[in-house]
Design an enzyme around this catalytic site. Structure first.
Site, short mmCIF file in Angstrom:
data_model
loop_
_atom_site.label_atom_id
_atom_site.label_comp_id
_atom_site.label_asym_id
_atom_site.label_seq_id
_atom_site.Cartn_x
_atom_site.Cartn_y
_atom_site.Cartn_z
N HIS A 132 45.52 54.99 20.23
CA HIS A 132 44.45 54.91 19.23
C HIS A 132 44.80 55.51 17.87
O HIS A 132 44.54 54.89 16.82
CB HIS A 132 43.20 55.65 19.74
CG HIS A 132 42.35 54.89 20.68
ND1 HIS A 132 41.49 53.90 20.28
CD2 HIS A 132 42.21 54.99 22.03
CE1 HIS A 132 40.85 53.40 21.33
NE2 HIS A 132 41.27 54.06 22.41
N GLU A 173 40.08 48.39 21.15
CA GLU A 173 40.80 48.47 22.42
C GLU A 173 41.80 47.34 22.62
O GLU A 173 42.93 47.59 23.05
CB GLU A 173 39.80 48.50 23.59
CG GLU A 173 38.98 49.77 23.69
CD GLU A 173 39.79 50.97 24.16
OE1 GLU A 173 40.96 50.80 24.56
OE2 GLU A 173 39.25 52.09 24.11
N SER A 192 49.24 50.68 24.46
CA SER A 192 49.65 51.64 25.49
C SER A 192 50.00 51.00 26.83
O SER A 192 50.50 51.68 27.72
CB SER A 192 48.55 52.68 25.71
OG SER A 192 47.36 52.08 26.19
#
Length: 255
Positions: A132, A173, A192
């Site tokens: 993030h 996201e 990620s």
């Protein structure tokens, strides 16, 4: 009494704030962080949005050591007003929205174990910071995220919040953007996760142009790889989408 404020309630997120005990991280945990980063960077160097890679350098993320959240905030705050704030774990919606509205990003401090390198069901410091926080160095994205928190904090209709939450899911996201004629990743769930990112890059996921109406009408998938995601042209596009929603709510129009 002198020095004591009265009639002022504590912020809704106060019970969830903790301190990051950086000295408690073990050598093995630092090594696990280094392995996680080394697994993702080759793919991201080719396929991450430029803004993510620039943010990675701006906030001073290190490939071999876990991040010190206070040091990141010292780099980030003068640039966009954001801070990276350690919290105890999952936060209820109102507390989460209040933190975002105040440009404070709630960040867990625990790190997944070596037997969970590919996936962990709960966000950890790798997802939260590596995934993030680099994007918080981009001024327009930073404004968008704060605006999202402000908007959601003002809404008490759960059904409406769920629909607006789809914007967060398909941007913050799992967001994609078109850059130099190619699809690049910037959403933390793609940044990620090797599996989610590869699913997109290998063409197993349909990439549609970002449309506010379509995004808000596309239910979130949490139990499988995505079959549809949305690509923006710029971060101005998603900031303007939130402004449009705010105008609709103010005008009492149905979303």
């Amino acid at each position: 009494m002198a020095g004591i404020a009265t009639g002022v309630s504590a912020p809704s997120f106060t019970p969830y704030l903790i301190q990051q005990d950086y000295s408690s991280y073990t050598e093995d945990q630092h090594a696990t962080w280094a392995e996680l980063v080394s697994r993702r960077m080759p793919q991201l160097a080719k396929h991450a949005a430029e803004e993510y890679l620039e943010g990675f350098a701006i906030i001073g993320l290190r490939t071999e050591l876990l991040p010190d959240l206070s040091e990141i905030s010292q780099r980030l705050n003068p640039r966009t007003g954001w801070s990276t704030v350690p919290v105890s774990g999952f936060m209820p919606g109102p507390a989460f929205f209040d933190m975002l509205a105040g440009r404070q990003f709630p960040t867990t401090t625990w790190l997944r174990s070596r037997d969970s390198l590919e996936y962990t069901p709960e966000p950890d410091i790798f997802h939260d910071v590596f995934g993030h926080v680099p994007m918080h160095a981009h001024p327009v994205f930073a404004d968008f995220l704060a605006k999202y928190g402000q908007l959601c904090a003002s809404i008490h209709d759960e059904a409406l919040l769920e629909r607006i939450g789809r914007i967060f899911w398909y941007t913050v996201e799992f967001g994609l953007m078109r850059q130099h004629g190619r699809v690049r990743v910037y959403g933390s769930g793609l940044i990620s996760s090797n599996g989610e990112c590869t699913n997109v890059l290998e063409g197993h996921c349909e990439v549609r142009d970002f449309s506010l109406e379509e995004v808000m009408n596309t239910p979130v998938q949490v139990d499988r790889m995505h079959s549809v995601l949305f690509a923006i042209e710029s971060f101005d596009q998603i900031y303007e989408a939130l402004q449009k929603i705010s105008a609709r709510i103010t005008g009492a129009e149905l979303l």
